[in-house]
Scaffold this motif. Sequence first.
Motif, PDB file in Angstrom:
ATOM      1  N   GLU A  49       0.827  -1.200   0.000  1.00  0.00           N
ATOM      2  CA  GLU A  49       0.000   0.000   0.000  1.00  0.00           C
ATOM      3  C   GLU A  49       0.870   1.262   0.000  1.00  0.00           C
ATOM      4  OE1 GLU A  49      -2.530  -0.469   3.375  1.00  0.00           O
ATOM      5  OE2 GLU A  49      -3.474  -2.276   2.585  1.00  0.00           O
ATOM      6  N   GLY A  50       1.873   1.300   0.875  1.00  0.00           N
ATOM      7  CA  GLY A  50       2.783   2.444   0.898  1.00  0.00           C
ATOM      8  C   GLY A  50       3.553   2.560  -0.401  1.00  0.00           C
ATOM      9  N   GLU A  56       4.379   2.294   6.085  1.00  0.00           N
ATOM     10  CA  GLU A  56       3.861   2.941   4.879  1.00  0.00           C
ATOM     11  C   GLU A  56       4.664   4.177   4.459  1.00  0.00           C
ATOM     12  OE1 GLU A  56      -0.272   3.399   4.297  1.00  0.00           O
ATOM     13  OE2 GLU A  56      -0.725   1.305   4.754  1.00  0.00           O
ATOM     14  N   PRO A  57       4.988   5.110   5.369  1.00  0.00           N
ATOM     15  CA  PRO A  57       5.814   6.250   4.939  1.00  0.00           C
ATOM     16  C   PRO A  57       7.177   5.817   4.387  1.00  0.00           C
ATOM     17  CG  PRO A  57       4.777   6.732   7.040  1.00  0.00           C
ATOM     18  CD  PRO A  57       4.517   5.276   6.761  1.00  0.00           C
ATOM     19  N   VAL A  58       7.756   4.781   4.983  1.00  0.00           N
ATOM     20  CA  VAL A  58       9.045   4.276   4.495  1.00  0.00           C
ATOM     21  C   VAL A  58       8.900   3.718   3.082  1.00  0.00           C
ATOM     22  CG1 VAL A  58      10.910   2.625   4.881  1.00  0.00           C
ATOM     23  CG2 VAL A  58       9.814   3.749   6.840  1.00  0.00           C
ATOM     24  N   ALA A  59       7.888   2.853   2.892  1.00  0.00           N
ATOM     25  CA  ALA A  59       7.652   2.252   1.578  1.00  0.00           C
ATOM     26  C   ALA A  59       7.269   3.310   0.547  1.00  0.00           C
ATOM     27  CB  ALA A  59       6.556   1.190   1.681  1.00  0.00           C
ATOM     28  N   GLY A  60       6.509   4.321   0.987  1.00  0.00           N
ATOM     29  CA  GLY A  60       6.097   5.389   0.073  1.00  0.00           C
ATOM     30  C   GLY A  60       7.274   6.191  -0.461  1.00  0.00           C
ATOM     31  N   VAL A  61       8.166   6.566   0.430  1.00  0.00           N
ATOM     32  CA  VAL A  61       9.354   7.336   0.023  1.00  0.00           C
ATOM     33  C   VAL A  61      10.247   6.499  -0.890  1.00  0.00           C
ATOM     34  CG1 VAL A  61      11.508   8.353   0.870  1.00  0.00           C
ATOM     35  CG2 VAL A  61       9.342   8.888   2.002  1.00  0.00           C
ATOM     36  N   LEU A  62      10.453   5.242  -0.523  1.00  0.00           N
ATOM     37  CA  LEU A  62      11.297   4.364  -1.350  1.00  0.00           C
ATOM     38  C   LEU A  62      10.680   4.161  -2.737  1.00  0.00           C
ATOM     39  CD1 LEU A  62      12.382   1.625   1.220  1.00  0.00           C
ATOM     40  CD2 LEU A  62      13.777   3.468   0.262  1.00  0.00           C
ATOM     41  N   GLY A  63       9.360   3.998  -2.792  1.00  0.00           N
ATOM     42  CA  GLY A  63       8.681   3.822  -4.074  1.00  0.00           C
ATOM     43  C   GLY A  63       8.837   5.030  -4.967  1.00  0.00           C
ATOM     44  N   ALA A  67      -3.237  10.200  -7.845  1.00  0.00           N
ATOM     45  CA  ALA A  67      -2.360   9.822  -6.729  1.00  0.00           C
ATOM     46  C   ALA A  67      -3.003  10.171  -5.388  1.00  0.00           C
ATOM     47  CB  ALA A  67      -1.010  10.523  -6.872  1.00  0.00           C
ATOM     48  N   ILE A  68      -3.639  11.336  -5.324  1.00  0.00           N
ATOM     49  CA  ILE A  68      -4.313  11.743  -4.088  1.00  0.00           C
ATOM     50  C   ILE A  68      -5.491  10.816  -3.796  1.00  0.00           C
ATOM     51  CG2 ILE A  68      -5.714  13.570  -3.035  1.00  0.00           C
ATOM     52  CD1 ILE A  68      -3.900  15.601  -4.478  1.00  0.00           C
ATOM     53  N   ALA A  69      -6.243  10.458  -4.847  1.00  0.00           N
ATOM     54  CA  ALA A  69      -7.378   9.547  -4.677  1.00  0.00           C
ATOM     55  C   ALA A  69      -6.906   8.202  -4.128  1.00  0.00           C
ATOM     56  CB  ALA A  69      -8.097   9.348  -6.012  1.00  0.00           C
ATOM     57  N   LEU A  70      -5.773   7.723  -4.636  1.00  0.00           N
ATOM     58  CA  LEU A  70      -5.227   6.452  -4.155  1.00  0.00           C
ATOM     59  C   LEU A  70      -4.871   6.544  -2.679  1.00  0.00           C
ATOM     60  CD1 LEU A  70      -4.183   3.577  -4.684  1.00  0.00           C
ATOM     61  CD2 LEU A  70      -1.995   4.589  -5.378  1.00  0.00           C
ATOM     62  N   ALA A  71      -4.228   7.649  -2.285  1.00  0.00           N
ATOM     63  CA  ALA A  71      -3.857   7.824  -0.876  1.00  0.00           C
ATOM     64  C   ALA A  71      -5.093   7.895   0.017  1.00  0.00           C
ATOM     65  CB  ALA A  71      -3.017   9.095  -0.711  1.00  0.00           C
ATOM     66  N   ILE A  72      -6.129   8.596  -0.432  1.00  0.00           N
ATOM     67  CA  ILE A  72      -7.366   8.691   0.354  1.00  0.00           C
ATOM     68  C   ILE A  72      -8.014   7.319   0.494  1.00  0.00           C
ATOM     69  CG2 ILE A  72      -9.729   9.601   0.374  1.00  0.00           C
ATOM     70  CD1 ILE A  72      -8.613  12.136  -1.002  1.00  0.00           C
ATOM     71  N   GLY A  73      -8.091   6.583  -0.624  1.00  0.00           N
ATOM     72  CA  GLY A  73      -8.709   5.253  -0.594  1.00  0.00           C
ATOM     73  C   GLY A  73      -7.973   4.297   0.321  1.00  0.00           C
ATOM     74  N   ILE A  74      -6.649   4.290   0.226  1.00  0.00           N
ATOM     75  CA  ILE A  74      -5.861   3.399   1.080  1.00  0.00           C
ATOM     76  C   ILE A  74      -5.973   3.829   2.542  1.00  0.00           C
ATOM     77  CG2 ILE A  74      -3.478   2.772   1.687  1.00  0.00           C
ATOM     78  CD1 ILE A  74      -2.928   2.481  -1.286  1.00  0.00           C
ATOM     79  N   GLY A  75      -6.031   5.151   2.763  1.00  0.00           N
ATOM     80  CA  GLY A  75      -6.223   5.633   4.129  1.00  0.00           C
ATOM     81  C   GLY A  75      -7.528   5.145   4.727  1.00  0.00           C
ATOM     82  N   ILE A  76      -8.609   5.233   3.942  1.00  0.00           N
ATOM     83  CA  ILE A  76      -9.926   4.797   4.419  1.00  0.00           C
ATOM     84  C   ILE A  76      -9.908   3.325   4.820  1.00  0.00           C
ATOM     85  CG2 ILE A  76     -12.307   4.343   3.683  1.00  0.00           C
ATOM     86  CD1 ILE A  76     -12.101   6.890   1.959  1.00  0.00           C
ATOM     87  N   GLN A  77      -9.298   2.491   3.972  1.00  0.00           N
ATOM     88  CA  GLN A  77      -9.329   1.062   4.275  1.00  0.00           C
ATOM     89  C   GLN A  77      -8.313   0.661   5.343  1.00  0.00           C
ATOM     90  OE1 GLN A  77      -7.100  -1.720   3.068  1.00  0.00           O
ATOM     91  NE2 GLN A  77      -5.586  -0.090   2.886  1.00  0.00           N
ATOM     92  N   ASN A  78      -7.426   1.578   5.731  1.00  0.00           N
ATOM     93  CA  ASN A  78      -6.468   1.279   6.797  1.00  0.00           C
ATOM     94  C   ASN A  78      -7.113   1.291   8.183  1.00  0.00           C
ATOM     95  OD1 ASN A  78      -4.217   0.762   5.308  1.00  0.00           O
ATOM     96  ND2 ASN A  78      -3.152   2.654   5.793  1.00  0.00           N
TER      97      ASN A  78
END
Length: 270
Positions: A134-135, A200-207, A157-168
């Motif tokens: 997810e991240g 998630e923040p770690v994986a997000g930055v690396l991605g 990209a923002i929509a993806l972050a919102i969607g993943i946030g909701i399901q978290n």
Amino acid sequence: MEKFLSLGPVAQAFIATLFTWGVTALGASLVFITREVNQKLMDCMLGFAAGVMIAASFWSLLAPGIEMAEHLGQIPWLTATIGFMGGGIFMRLVDRFLPHLHPGLNSGKAEGVKTSWQRSTLLVLAITLHNIPEGLAVGVAFGAVAAGLPSATIGGAIALAIGIGIQNCPEGTAVSMPLRREGMSKTKSFFYGQASGLVEPVAGVLGALFVLNLRGVLPYALCFAAGAMIFVVVEELIPESQREFKNIDIVTLATMIGFTVMMILDVALG
């Protein structure tokens, strides 16, 4: 919002995944209010999360990845196949070797290599398994926008972050609530629940960093993230949400609602 849009893709990915981690913590914070969540509600929350992830995998990751592959002169179906299956195989390997315990199961049913780690640690690792792809998906999405390819948009990209946030949210609850029921203090239960989202923040930055430096792998990276997310949905979220046979119909509807919500977010913002 203007300030956010003016940031670089790595900073955007970091902030977006801080948000998704924050929603995980919000779900975990339910332990301060109650000791137990109704099982039907919990199943529906997990089903909803599954629907969001399925929709995000296609609308936010797989479809843009295929379009990018075509734009870059690659063979779209081959790129999608390699990336998608690569994501699934990667998650299978992680699932095979990383010790973890799915919520709702006793310690004797822990998966991965044998270990003497505590139940709380194994529960956190199970949800952390979800949060790696997810991240990564959020980071890759923001990195793709910076690459300037037409199929990658900041709204998507923002929509993806919102969607993943909701399901978290239910994922944080799925860790903290069982620990609270077993007698762990509210504070410790919350700590373990929110800890599952710290990756998630770690994986997000690396991605984001990865795709910024290797533009040609962008389509593969998007399809890889899609495959990893679908693996998590099929291997864990759907089976967990439908463990109670009597809830299957309502959980299925919750899954469809989650899919619809994510689809609306992606189409409207993307």
